[in-house]
Design an enzyme around this catalytic site. Structure first.
Site, short mmCIF file in Angstrom:
data_model
loop_
_atom_site.label_atom_id
_atom_site.label_comp_id
_atom_site.label_asym_id
_atom_site.label_seq_id
_atom_site.Cartn_x
_atom_site.Cartn_y
_atom_site.Cartn_z
N HIS A 131 -12.67 -5.43 -2.29
CA HIS A 131 -11.34 -5.37 -1.64
C HIS A 131 -11.42 -4.68 -0.27
O HIS A 131 -11.21 -5.31 0.75
CB HIS A 131 -10.37 -4.63 -2.57
CG HIS A 131 -8.97 -4.55 -2.07
ND1 HIS A 131 -7.88 -4.57 -2.91
CD2 HIS A 131 -8.45 -4.45 -0.82
CE1 HIS A 131 -6.77 -4.50 -2.20
NE2 HIS A 131 -7.10 -4.42 -0.92
N HIS B 238 -5.88 1.74 5.57
CA HIS B 238 -6.41 0.85 4.54
C HIS B 238 -7.06 -0.34 5.22
O HIS B 238 -6.39 -1.17 5.83
CB HIS B 238 -5.31 0.39 3.60
CG HIS B 238 -5.78 -0.63 2.60
ND1 HIS B 238 -6.97 -0.50 1.90
CD2 HIS B 238 -5.23 -1.81 2.18
CE1 HIS B 238 -7.13 -1.53 1.10
NE2 HIS B 238 -6.11 -2.35 1.26
N LYS C 224 -24.18 29.90 -12.89
CA LYS C 224 -25.43 29.25 -13.27
C LYS C 224 -25.79 29.47 -14.73
O LYS C 224 -26.65 28.77 -15.27
CB LYS C 224 -26.57 29.74 -12.37
CG LYS C 224 -26.42 29.37 -10.92
CD LYS C 224 -27.61 29.83 -10.10
CE LYS C 224 -28.88 29.12 -10.50
NZ LYS C 224 -30.05 29.57 -9.71
N CYS D 34 0.82 -1.22 0.00
CA CYS D 34 0.00 0.00 0.00
C CYS D 34 0.85 1.26 0.00
O CYS D 34 0.31 2.36 -0.18
CB CYS D 34 -0.90 0.04 1.23
SG CYS D 34 -2.00 -1.36 1.42
N HIS E 116 -9.64 -3.77 5.35
CA HIS E 116 -10.25 -4.89 4.64
C HIS E 116 -11.56 -5.29 5.31
O HIS E 116 -11.99 -6.44 5.18
CB HIS E 116 -9.30 -6.09 4.62
CG HIS E 116 -8.19 -5.94 3.63
ND1 HIS E 116 -7.34 -6.97 3.31
CD2 HIS E 116 -7.78 -4.89 2.89
CE1 HIS E 116 -6.46 -6.56 2.42
NE2 HIS E 116 -6.71 -5.30 2.14
N ASP F 43 -36.26 30.36 -12.98
CA ASP F 43 -37.02 31.49 -13.49
C ASP F 43 -36.19 32.34 -14.44
O ASP F 43 -36.69 33.32 -14.99
CB ASP F 43 -37.50 32.37 -12.34
CG ASP F 43 -36.35 33.05 -11.62
OD1 ASP F 43 -35.41 32.34 -11.23
OD2 ASP F 43 -36.38 34.28 -11.44
N GLU G 113 -27.04 10.06 10.87
CA GLU G 113 -26.34 10.85 11.88
C GLU G 113 -24.83 10.74 11.76
O GLU G 113 -24.10 11.73 11.93
CB GLU G 113 -26.78 10.42 13.28
CG GLU G 113 -26.13 11.18 14.43
CD GLU G 113 -26.52 12.65 14.48
OE1 GLU G 113 -25.80 13.42 15.14
OE2 GLU G 113 -27.54 13.02 13.84
N SER H 215 -28.40 27.23 -6.35
CA SER H 215 -28.68 28.66 -6.22
C SER H 215 -27.39 29.43 -6.16
O SER H 215 -26.32 28.88 -5.81
CB SER H 215 -29.50 28.93 -4.96
OG SER H 215 -29.65 30.32 -4.73
N SER H 216 -27.45 30.71 -6.48
CA SER H 216 -26.26 31.55 -6.40
C SER H 216 -25.87 31.84 -4.95
O SER H 216 -24.73 32.20 -4.67
CB SER H 216 -26.49 32.88 -7.14
OG SER H 216 -27.61 33.55 -6.61
#
Length: 814
Positions: A496, A421, A747, A403, A423, A773, A446, A713-714
């Site tokens: 894996h 890592h 946007k 690894c 398994h 819109d 949660e 949204s902006s």
């Protein structure tokens, strides 16, 4: 300097007001002081004080002449309140400031107070370069004082050649016994800069390009040179990239070649186990000599000269910690069968994090029996500095984990402090449930809050890469996944396991536990026939015989009166909604939110100026304002340096923000600051979010149908969630799977919608319905392949004739 000096070169007959200020040694106002000439320059060029009583410019002067002229910046609001405490006297108006500065030649740096010794030295060096002279440290005691002198100070020894035999350079280094000196002293954890002798006995330099002060690469630039050298790039190619990043760079390919040669020498000395130079050792994160090898274990060696550092407290504690975590994670089922691995950086305050040593667990070892001596120690470049000792039969010879290349890649790309890592079975099975999916997605759990950068209402996305026969072959796909998902702190490997990282071992361990919990929860929800990817985790739906919500229904959009037959059918997998003019009246934004931010920006900045969040907002604003100034944007004003005082800095930010709000600019820097200001308003119940009456009913119906709903949204993501969590219909966040803002892009640009499709994980753009819109946004979304309808709400702007889009007046039409 006495007031009457140099009057003939500075003044005209028109008098103006001056405020002389005498400040004591203690700086009771906590405002940095600067020299008189520099203050005149800064005041006139940056702030252009004009029209103060009878249109007379204001100049701040010291009350008396001292060795160094000193002055303090005051805000205009404080002039009236201080008028009784200080006397006024007429001076003459500056006619030609550039001529005055030229006559003054080289000015001393502005005096002031600095947080660290390094900040003080950088301030002096940068200012000196701007004036045409260079400085060097003459004398210092790291924790007490530092004396900085002109580099032309002193005299030559007699043995040095003189006259025509002296070597000539672009930057003459001939000493002139220049008396210039400044002193920095530490007092109460702060460094104070004073001028000991502010004059020079030589002319300013005309060419500083060959001076050592201008031939230094930054740490970031050296890292770029190192990476491009490894990739086989030539000095000219590297220099081209550096100049693209910094157009003002004056170094040439010779300087790049010198750095490349130094890096190569370090690498060769390390591979040959020769004694590396001190700079090489510092690069590897080791302050002494040593022998190295590579991460594959083919060139491994140790020498006695490394023994001292390898036994330091930091390395010893990191080895102990790694072995303890291996034993613990074995009990969790993550490291069974000698599988799995962990790596931790050796914390050392004296070494930058990217150059700290790395401790890595070995391969093929019983993790429940790990001891500190079993750990490998690597340099930040991946060279093995220390190997575990050989053990008797039946133990195999030590081998560094496969690894390691992946761990080093994560360290390089994410500046992590630890990587795990695992398994664990749940991390393996969860990738098998959807065998063709490239992502694992889950929301409204949660434990999502334990993942960095995520909250309960956010959708957690973890990329999945395909497994290979040899772990080292995963480096390329891991790199691609980390690049494509900049927010992720984990990558799943199908059939894996999982790689999880954090900025410390605590963060990595905490997140790994949360990830495994969520993987396990997803498996159990699937066993119960529930969909873990939806906010309510309702029954897994089958549309047209296809499992899950991936099927499609009729996409026919019929024109006519509102009826069950004429409604837009829920053919899309998900719906993307705008806010202003779509879910929320425009008037709420323009008449409530914007005025609130406009009225409270100064108060917010003053109250939270030193917080990490506000400093991040300020940094974004600085970048935006600098860009605006370069582009000549109306309303943009320069931001003064911090040492002029917080009041002036805040006032300049307020002026810029107010101009941005008046222009209704959709830029990230403004929207993020507005979101933080609005948060205060919502928390104090001064603000209540407003949505149209049909919105809650439509959201509930889509939710029950298994359709995922997102917001684009902006306004910042935080501002979006504030509106829906504090709406006139209560908390509506449970109906949304995610929130997007302008960090995804503008946007009105098509690539922004491609980015959202990629983030959400939709292969066919037509599977997403966008409701807005704004005509330009609709055009951009359609160009990306999305289905688009335009919302017609009270107060919305007019649309072009024959715009070609289906329109709705209520969400109940969808």
């Amino acid at each position: 300097m006495p007031l009457g000096r140099k009057k003939s070169s500075l003044v005209s007959a028109k008098p103006s007001l001056a405020i002389p200020i005498s400040l004591g040694k203690s700086l009771t106002f906590s405002i940095f002081q600067i020299s008189l000439h520099y203050s005149l320059s800064l005041l006139l060029s940056l702030f252009q004080f004009r029209h103060l009583k009878r249109h007379q410019p204001i100049h701040l002067l010291p009350q008396s002449s001292t060795r160094t002229d000193r002055v303090s910046f005051l805000s205009l609001k404080s002039v009236h309140s201080l008028s009784k405490a200080f006397y006024f006297q007429p001076i003459m108006e500056v006619q030609d400031l550039d001529k005055h500065i030229k006559q003054q030649k080289m000015l001393p740096p502005p005096v002031g107070i600095f947080q660290t010794r390094e900040d003080l030295l950088k301030h002096v060096r940068d200012f000196a370069l701007s004036q045409g002279y260079m400085v060097s440290i003459k004398d210092s005691s790291k924790d007490r004082y530092v004396t900085v002198a002109c580099d032309k100070g002193g005299v030559y020894r007699k043995r040095l050649k003189s006259g025509d035999n002296m070597r000539q350079r672009k930057m003459p280094s001939r000493l002139t016994n220049c008396p210039f000196e400044v002193v920095g002293k530490k007092d109460d954890e702060l460094w104070t800069l004073t001028i000991k002798h502010g004059e020079h006995n030589h002319e300013p330099a005309t060419d500083i390009s060959d001076h050592p002060s201008c031939r230094r690469f930054t740490e970031e630039e050296i890292l770029i040179i190192r990476e491009m050298s490894t990739a086989g790039k030539r000095p000219r190619q590297i220099l081209k990239v550096l100049r693209q990043r910094n157009p003002n760079l004056i170094l040439d390919s010779r300087n790049v070649y010198n750095v490349k040669a130094k890096i190569r020498r370090e690498s060769l000395s390390a591979k040959n186990m020769d004694s590396p130079s001190s700079s090489s050792a510092a690069t590897m994160g080791v302050p002494s000599e040593g022998a190295v090898g590579n991460v594959n274990g083919n060139e491994v060696g140790t020498t006695a000269s490394f023994a001292g550092y390898m036994e330091t407290r930091g390395v010893r504690e990191a080895r102990v910690l790694a072995s303890e975590l291996c034993r613990h994670m074995y009990t969790l089922g993550w490291f069974s069968g000698t599988g799995g691995s962990i790596t931790i950086k050796v914390h050392d305050d004296s070494i930058p994090k990217p150059h700290q040593l790395v401790v890595i667990s070995p391969s093929g070892v019983q993790k429940e029996r790990m001891v500190p001596e079993d750990m490998y120690v690597l340099s930040s470049d991946g060279f093995i500095l220390s190997t575990p000792p050989l053990k008797p039969y039946p133990h195999k010879p030590p081998k560094c984990t496969d690894c390691a290349p992946l761990f080093m890649k994560v360290y390089e790309m994410r500046d992590a402090g630890a990587v795990i890592h695992s398994h664990g079975m749940e991390s393996c099975i969860v990738t098998m449930i959807l065998p063709f999916s490239k992502e694992f997605r889950i929301t409204h759990m949660e434990m999502i809050k334990g993942i960095k950068g995520h909250g309960y209402h956010d959708e957690l996305v973890v990329p999945i890469i395909e497994n290979t026969a040899h772990e080292a072959e995963l480096v390329e796909s891991l790199t691609e996944a980390i690049t494509a998902y900049p927010k992720t702190t984990a990558v799943l490997v199908r059939n894996h396991g999982v790689y999880v990282w954090g900025d410390s071992w605590i963060s990595a361990k905490t997140q790994a536990e949360c990830y495994h919990y969520l993987f396990d929860a997803a498996i159990k929800l699937h066993q119960l026939g529930l969909d873990w990817s939806t906010p309510t985790h309702g029954p897994i739906r089958s549309i047209n015989g296809i499992w899950g919500c991936n099927g499609t229904m009729s996409r026919g959009l019929k024109v006519g009166g509102l009826s069950l037959d004429d409604m837009i059918e829920p053919s899309q997998r998900c719906i993307l909604l705008d806010i202003e003019g779509t879910t929320t009246p425009i008037s709420f934004v323009t008449d409530v939110l914007f005025p609130y931010a406009h009225a409270n920006v100064g108060k917010h900045l003053a109250a939270t100026f030193d917080s990490e969040e506000t400093q991040e907002d300020i940094n974004l604003l600085r970048s935006q304002i600098q860009h605006d100034l370069e582009q000549g944007v109306v309303g943009a004003v320069p931001i003064p340096p911090d040492y002029v005082g917080k009041e002036l800095v805040i006032a300049s930010f307020v002026a810029n923000v107010e101009a941005m709000i008046r222009a209704d600019r959709n830029i990230t820097a403004l929207k993020q600051l507005q979101g933080h200001i609005w948060r205060t308003g919502f928390q104090s119940n001064e603000l209540v979010g407003v949505v149209f009456d049909d919105v809650p009913e439509a959201l509930e119906r889509w939710h029950a149908s298994g359709i995922k709903v997102y917001i684009y949204s902006s306004g910042s993501r935080e501002a979006q969630q504030l509106i829906f969590s504090n709406s006139n219909y209560g908390d509506l966040r449970k109906y949304f799977c995610g929130f997007f803002d302008t960090t995804m892009g503008n946007k009105k640009e098509t690539h922004s919608y491609f980015e959202i499709l990629r983030t959400v994980g939709i292969d066919r753009p037509s599977d997403m319905l966008f409701v807005t819109d704004v005509f330009q946004e609709a055009v951009a979304a359609r160009a990306a392949g999305l289905e688009v309808v335009i919302s017609i709400r009270p107060g919305n702007g007019p649309l072009p004739e024959n715009h070609g889009f289906r329109t709705i007046e209520t969400f109940l039409e969808i």
